[in-house]
Design an enzyme around this catalytic site. Sequence first.
Site, mmCIF file in Angstrom:
data_model
loop_
_atom_site.group_PDB
_atom_site.id
_atom_site.type_symbol
_atom_site.label_atom_id
_atom_site.label_comp_id
_atom_site.label_asym_id
_atom_site.label_seq_id
_atom_site.Cartn_x
_atom_site.Cartn_y
_atom_site.Cartn_z
ATOM 1 N N SER A 34 0.837 -1.189 0.000
ATOM 2 C CA SER A 34 0.000 0.000 0.000
ATOM 3 C C SER A 34 0.871 1.237 0.000
ATOM 4 C CB SER A 34 -0.925 0.014 1.225
ATOM 5 O OG SER A 34 -1.675 1.209 1.283
ATOM 6 N N LYS A 88 -14.213 -6.916 -6.656
ATOM 7 C CA LYS A 88 -15.092 -6.507 -7.747
ATOM 8 C C LYS A 88 -14.938 -5.010 -8.003
ATOM 9 C CE LYS A 88 -18.166 -4.168 -5.239
ATOM 10 N NZ LYS A 88 -18.519 -2.750 -5.488
#
Length: 306
Positions: A34, A88
């Site tokens: 990250s 998704k």
Amino acid sequence: MTTIAIAGFGKIARDQHLPALRENRNFELTAIASRNATLEGVDNHPDLESLLAAVPALDAVALCTPPQVRYTQAVATIEAGKHVLLEKPPGVSLSEVEDLIRRAEQKGVTLFATWHAREAAGVEKAREWLSTRRVTAVDIQWREDVRQWHPGQQWVWEPGGLGVFDPGINALSIVTRILPEAFFLREATLEVPENCQSPIGATLEFTDVNDTPIHADFDWRQTGPQTWQITVETEDGKLVLDSGGSQLSIDGERIIDGEDIEYAGLYQRFAELIRAGRSDVDVAPFRHVADAFLLGRRQSVEPFIE
């Protein structure tokens, strides 16, 4: 035990993926990639490239980054011989996802395109009940407050960010699972803020081979209580999935009132796929979104102000 890393440690990764992994004995979370966040107790890296180089023994990666960058990351992960879980939507285009399927098959790794809403407590029971019945009408109401779920996230308004289809695709993932017949988009209206590239609202009209009316209303401007409801009329009664699919009622009787088990179900499924040496990449919900952008009429609305 399968060692796994999370790439992209934003709100969804922290709120959903992290607790689900901590409760699943099949996985050990060993690293995070990250730019803006870290997690105590695991290896932390600024990007996926450095993570893959530093942790060669890693088994799998959950990609929770924005869809605009996910294809390149998925290719790198697959080429490194790791199993891949895709948040998704699985990408920004159907062509990208098809190529990932091919690459995963060639490399012999698992590729899992996840649809977390399908794991809601009432979905499978709804599918079973509808499987033997004639559907006469469907109404989908999916309304959220974008400021609550994507605070300050500009990528959702850019090409590939999907706009209101980011939550709306959850409804489509449920409906493509529970309805006994395939259905197709006939027309759509996409409400696009003057300062954005993706819609903040959408109205869609679908039908199936039996000319069943299937209406969907997606909106990202709802404040207060959120609305995630699917109503299915049949010749034998009415089924309602509420609260994103966790509540199921048939003819007004509450059948299921479940807890939040969606991401726990995803990781259980991912573990099963890895053990079986299989992939699961269903693009049906994504295809409906692509159809909406292809067929939808764009309607300009007031600018979105964060």
